[in-house]
Design an enzyme around this catalytic site. Structure first.
Site, short mmCIF file in Angstrom:
data_model
loop_
_atom_site.label_atom_id
_atom_site.label_comp_id
_atom_site.label_asym_id
_atom_site.label_seq_id
_atom_site.Cartn_x
_atom_site.Cartn_y
_atom_site.Cartn_z
N LYS A 192 -3.89 6.59 8.09
CA LYS A 192 -4.78 6.84 6.96
C LYS A 192 -5.42 8.19 7.20
CE LYS A 192 -8.99 4.96 4.70
NZ LYS A 192 -8.58 4.68 3.30
N ARG A 213 0.87 -1.19 0.00
CA ARG A 213 0.00 0.00 0.00
C ARG A 213 0.89 1.22 0.00
NH1 ARG A 213 -2.07 3.35 4.05
NH2 ARG A 213 -4.15 4.25 3.65
N SER A 238 -12.96 -2.80 1.47
CA SER A 238 -13.20 -2.09 2.73
C SER A 238 -14.69 -1.82 2.86
CB SER A 238 -12.50 -0.73 2.72
OG SER A 238 -11.13 -0.88 2.50
C1 LIG Z 1 -5.63 1.49 5.71
C2 LIG Z 1 -6.54 1.73 6.87
N1 LIG Z 1 -7.90 1.59 6.77
C3 LIG Z 1 -8.58 1.86 7.90
S1 LIG Z 1 -7.48 2.32 9.13
C4 LIG Z 1 -6.10 2.13 8.12
C5 LIG Z 1 -4.72 2.38 8.59
C6 LIG Z 1 -4.25 1.29 9.52
O1 LIG Z 1 -2.93 1.59 9.92
P1 LIG Z 1 -2.41 1.28 11.39
O2 LIG Z 1 -2.37 -0.20 11.57
O3 LIG Z 1 -1.02 1.91 11.41
O4 LIG Z 1 -3.36 1.96 12.34
C1 LIG Z 2 -8.26 0.29 3.74
C2 LIG Z 2 -8.03 -1.04 3.95
C3 LIG Z 2 -8.89 -1.82 4.78
N1 LIG Z 2 -8.63 -3.13 4.98
C4 LIG Z 2 -7.55 -3.72 4.39
C5 LIG Z 2 -7.30 -5.16 4.65
N2 LIG Z 2 -6.71 -3.02 3.60
C6 LIG Z 2 -6.89 -1.71 3.34
N3 LIG Z 2 -6.07 -1.07 2.59
MG LIG Z 3 -8.33 2.69 -1.00
#
Ligand SMILES: Cc1ncsc1CCOP(=O)(O)O
Ligand SMILES: C=C1C=NC(C)=NC1=N
Ligand SMILES: [Mg+2]
Length: 218
Positions: free
Chosen positions: A147, A47, A118
């Site tokens: 995020k 990502r 998601s």
């Molecule tokens: C991609 C994503 N989607 C919802 S929260 C998130 C970020 C999660 O990152 P972290 O594990 O550092 O909180």
């Molecule tokens: C936003 C996200 C939510 N869930 C997962 C598994 N990946 C992602 N990039």
């Molecule tokens: Mg996305």
């Protein structure tokens, strides 16, 4: 009905590591992934997002290097959002958000691969299931800094709510998950936890990945 594919997907979800070059505190993402795999992660998602994220050839080159490591270790390599990259690399799967490509188009263009979606509401979940999703990413479960456009913090209740609603598809919780709170995410009947910073920016990536494996083993 015990569906074989569902069981195979569930086995991949316990410790789902997600990372890009911006999550590694300046460390080499290749080294970080190698250490996370040594610690026992079960699935990996590339990502590459954020203002200092790689783009173009640099992004593709890093993705190729990370995919190679996954392949050498029999860990499926999932790409976030970028369908062209997923196809170019022949990735094992793709994860799309609600604001990304429609899951049904992805399912069609990228068939018989792993498709993650998601979801934040029951309606989004039901649509994703119709579109052929193999698993749902639910969150943010806890506050997260990884995020910038994350929706409001949901808590583990969202997982229980989806299950009480009869959503049986494999689910990973995501957002602010640490070795200390991972167990309660599983207790809320998620099939695994998706983690970025707790692993990627850990001072001991391998040990942290190991602690997630302990916390999520049923
Ligand atoms: C991609 C994503 N989607 C919802 S929260 C998130 C970020 C999660 O990152 P972290 O594990 O550092 O909180
Ligand atoms: C936003 C996200 C939510 N869930 C997962 C598994 N990946 C992602 N990039
Ligand atoms: Mg996305």
């Amino acid at each position: 009905m015990v569906d074989k594919r569902t069981e195979q997907i569930k086995e991949l979800l316990p410790v789902y590591f997600i990372m890009g070059s911006t999550n590694c505190n300046g460390r080499d993402p290749v080294r970080v992934l190698e250490e996370a795999i040594a610690g026992g992660i079960t699935l990996f998602q590339f990502r590459e997002k954020g203002e200092s994220a790689l783009t173009g050839k640099e992004k593709v080159r890093l993705a190729e290097r990370l995919k190679k490591i996954c392949q050498e270790n029999h860990i499926p390599f999932i790409v976030n959002d970028d369908l062209d990259l997923a196809i170019e690399l022949d990735a094992h799967g793709i994860h799309v958000g609600q604001d990304d490509l429609e899951a049904d188009i992805v399912r069609e263009k990228f068939s018989n691969k792993i498709l993650g979606v998601s979801a934040h509401t029951i309606e989004e979940a039901e649509q994703a299931i119709k579109d052929g999703a193999d698993y749902l990413g639910l969150g943010p479960i806890y506050p997260t800094n990884s995020k910038d456009d994350a929706r409001e913090v949901a808590g583990t209740g969202i997982i229980e709510c989806f299950r009480n609603h009869g959503i049986t598809i494999p689910i990973v919780g995501i957002g602010g998950i640490t070795p200390a709170n991972a167990e309660e995410v599983i207790q809320a009947s998620a099939d695994g936890v998706a983690v970025i910073s707790a692993i990627a920016s850990s001072s001991d990536v391998k040990e942290t990945a190991k602690s997630f494996l302990r916390a999520t083993s049923k």
